[in-house]
Design an enzyme around this catalytic site. Structure first.
Site, PDB file in Angstrom:
ATOM      1  N   ASN A  53       0.838  -1.214   0.000  1.00  0.00           N
ATOM      2  CA  ASN A  53       0.000   0.000   0.000  1.00  0.00           C
ATOM      3  C   ASN A  53       0.865   1.253   0.000  1.00  0.00           C
ATOM      4  O   ASN A  53       1.957   1.280   0.581  1.00  0.00           O
ATOM      5  CB  ASN A  53      -1.023   0.001   1.143  1.00  0.00           C
ATOM      6  CG  ASN A  53      -0.444  -0.246   2.516  1.00  0.00           C
ATOM      7  OD1 ASN A  53       0.559  -0.916   2.664  1.00  0.00           O
ATOM      8  ND2 ASN A  53      -1.072   0.292   3.536  1.00  0.00           N
ATOM      9  N   GLU A  55       0.288   5.231   0.788  1.00  0.00           N
ATOM     10  CA  GLU A  55      -0.634   6.222   1.328  1.00  0.00           C
ATOM     11  C   GLU A  55      -0.240   7.636   0.905  1.00  0.00           C
ATOM     12  O   GLU A  55       0.828   7.858   0.314  1.00  0.00           O
ATOM     13  CB  GLU A  55      -0.690   6.081   2.852  1.00  0.00           C
ATOM     14  CG  GLU A  55      -1.253   4.720   3.239  1.00  0.00           C
ATOM     15  CD  GLU A  55      -1.481   4.542   4.724  1.00  0.00           C
ATOM     16  OE1 GLU A  55      -0.974   5.347   5.534  1.00  0.00           O
ATOM     17  OE2 GLU A  55      -2.185   3.578   5.073  1.00  0.00           O
ATOM     18  N   ASN A  56      -1.122   8.588   1.225  1.00  0.00           N
ATOM     19  CA  ASN A  56      -0.915   9.980   0.824  1.00  0.00           C
ATOM     20  C   ASN A  56      -1.479  10.880   1.906  1.00  0.00           C
ATOM     21  O   ASN A  56      -2.468  10.526   2.559  1.00  0.00           O
ATOM     22  CB  ASN A  56      -1.653  10.228  -0.503  1.00  0.00           C
ATOM     23  CG  ASN A  56      -1.288  11.550  -1.119  1.00  0.00           C
ATOM     24  OD1 ASN A  56      -1.770  12.605  -0.718  1.00  0.00           O
ATOM     25  ND2 ASN A  56      -0.423  11.520  -2.107  1.00  0.00           N
ATOM     26  N   CYS A 106     -10.336  -4.891   0.852  1.00  0.00           N
ATOM     27  CA  CYS A 106     -11.415  -3.923   1.047  1.00  0.00           C
ATOM     28  C   CYS A 106     -12.403  -4.022  -0.123  1.00  0.00           C
ATOM     29  O   CYS A 106     -12.155  -4.692  -1.123  1.00  0.00           O
ATOM     30  CB  CYS A 106     -10.842  -2.505   1.152  1.00  0.00           C
ATOM     31  SG  CYS A 106     -10.388  -1.780  -0.430  1.00  0.00           S
ATOM     32  N   CYS A 108      -3.204  13.353   1.543  1.00  0.00           N
ATOM     33  CA  CYS A 108      -4.622  13.490   1.188  1.00  0.00           C
ATOM     34  C   CYS A 108      -5.156  12.058   1.165  1.00  0.00           C
ATOM     35  O   CYS A 108      -4.991  11.326   0.181  1.00  0.00           O
ATOM     36  CB  CYS A 108      -4.752  14.170  -0.178  1.00  0.00           C
ATOM     37  SG  CYS A 108      -6.451  14.284  -0.716  1.00  0.00           S
ATOM     38  N   CYS A 123      -4.446   0.767  -2.151  1.00  0.00           N
ATOM     39  CA  CYS A 123      -4.190  -0.524  -1.496  1.00  0.00           C
ATOM     40  C   CYS A 123      -3.168  -1.337  -2.285  1.00  0.00           C
ATOM     41  O   CYS A 123      -3.035  -1.204  -3.513  1.00  0.00           O
ATOM     42  CB  CYS A 123      -5.472  -1.339  -1.412  1.00  0.00           C
ATOM     43  SG  CYS A 123      -6.726  -0.642  -0.342  1.00  0.00           S
ATOM     44  N   GLU A 144      -3.266  -4.455  -3.127  1.00  0.00           N
ATOM     45  CA  GLU A 144      -3.856  -5.344  -4.147  1.00  0.00           C
ATOM     46  C   GLU A 144      -4.080  -4.623  -5.470  1.00  0.00           C
ATOM     47  O   GLU A 144      -3.808  -5.165  -6.548  1.00  0.00           O
ATOM     48  CB  GLU A 144      -5.207  -5.893  -3.660  1.00  0.00           C
ATOM     49  CG  GLU A 144      -5.132  -6.763  -2.434  1.00  0.00           C
ATOM     50  CD  GLU A 144      -5.342  -5.972  -1.133  1.00  0.00           C
ATOM     51  OE1 GLU A 144      -4.797  -4.834  -1.033  1.00  0.00           O
ATOM     52  OE2 GLU A 144      -6.020  -6.476  -0.238  1.00  0.00           O
TER      53      GLU A 144
HETATM   54  N1  THU Z   1      -5.127  -1.696   2.762  1.00  0.00           N
HETATM   55  C1  THU Z   1      -4.569  -2.457   1.781  1.00  0.00           C
HETATM   56  O1  THU Z   1      -3.554  -2.087   1.166  1.00  0.00           O
HETATM   57  N2  THU Z   1      -5.135  -3.635   1.502  1.00  0.00           N
HETATM   58  C2  THU Z   1      -6.155  -4.194   2.214  1.00  0.00           C
HETATM   59  O2  THU Z   1      -6.580  -5.303   1.899  1.00  0.00           O
HETATM   60  C3  THU Z   1      -6.738  -3.477   3.353  1.00  0.00           C
HETATM   61  C4  THU Z   1      -6.319  -2.054   3.499  1.00  0.00           C
HETATM   62  C5  THU Z   1      -4.446  -0.442   3.133  1.00  0.00           C
HETATM   63  C6  THU Z   1      -5.166   0.836   2.802  1.00  0.00           C
HETATM   64  C7  THU Z   1      -4.557   1.787   3.802  1.00  0.00           C
HETATM   65  O3  THU Z   1      -3.297   2.246   3.294  1.00  0.00           O
HETATM   66  C8  THU Z   1      -4.262   0.934   5.013  1.00  0.00           C
HETATM   67  O4  THU Z   1      -4.262  -0.403   4.536  1.00  0.00           O
HETATM   68  C9  THU Z   1      -5.275   1.092   6.131  1.00  0.00           C
HETATM   69  O5  THU Z   1      -6.562   0.904   5.662  1.00  0.00           O
END
Ligand code: THU
Length: 156
Positions: free
Chosen positions: A58, A60-61, A108, A63, A69, A71
């Site tokens: 994953n 993130e940012n 998710c 914002c 994610c 996946e």
């Molecule tokens: N996230 C994923 O990368 N994959 C998942 O299956 C569940 C959630 C990430 C999104 C965010 O960066 C962090 O986990 C918290 O939700």
């Protein structure tokens, strides 16, 4: 309309080396996740029909909605580079935000929809392998087991 769903529960050591290797790659990928806001570090790995494996994590940012994610980064990347090669198996592993070990993680809703798109394109179920605490592994034999009533047609 009734649909039955099944998740198979295994232990890591009871799985064959193909599964173990994908989980190992997902765990390694989780180490490099960029998750400064949630501290939930997710790694994903995929086995393609041509035998190649890839992994991602994953990103993130500041914002928050901009974050993506593991996946979707992974499947987007592999489909961008190998658009004609079926993805067969996807493994996910995530480290708990409090850093006390591996979390129970399932994709998710957005990722489930994204996985379902590649299944639809290749007309083939993608096995989803979810690594969890205490070396437990949950396996869904296709996205229908996680997203049974999915959105999949513009004309029905
Ligand atoms: N996230 C994923 O990368 N994959 C998942 O299956 C569940 C959630 C990430 C999104 C965010 O960066 C962090 O986990 C918290 O939700």
């Amino acid at each position: 309309m009734e649909k039955n769903i099944t998740l198979y529960e295994h232990t890591f050591l009871s799985l064959n080396s193909e599964y173990q290797e994908l989980i190992r790659l997902a765990k390694i990928a989780s180490e490099n996740a960029y998750a400064p806001y949630s501290n939930f570090k997710v790694g994903a790995s995929v086995l393609l029909e041509n035998g190649l494996t890839f992994s991602a994590n994953n990103q993130e940012n500041i914002c928050f909605p901009v974050g993506i994610c593991a996946e979707r980064i992974l499947l987007g990347y592999t489909h961008a580079n190998y658009p004609t090669v079926k993805p067969l198996m996807l493994a996910i592993a995530a480290k708990k935000a409090d850093n006390t070990g591996y979390a129970t993680v399932t994709p998710c809703g957005l990722c489930r929809q994204s996985i379902s798109e590649y299944e639809r394109k290749f007309a083939h179920p993608l096995e989803i392998i979810m690594y969890g605490p205490e070396d437990k592994v949950y396996i869904a034999k296709g996205i229908d087991q996680l997203l049974p009533y999915k959105f999949e047609s513009l004309n029905k």
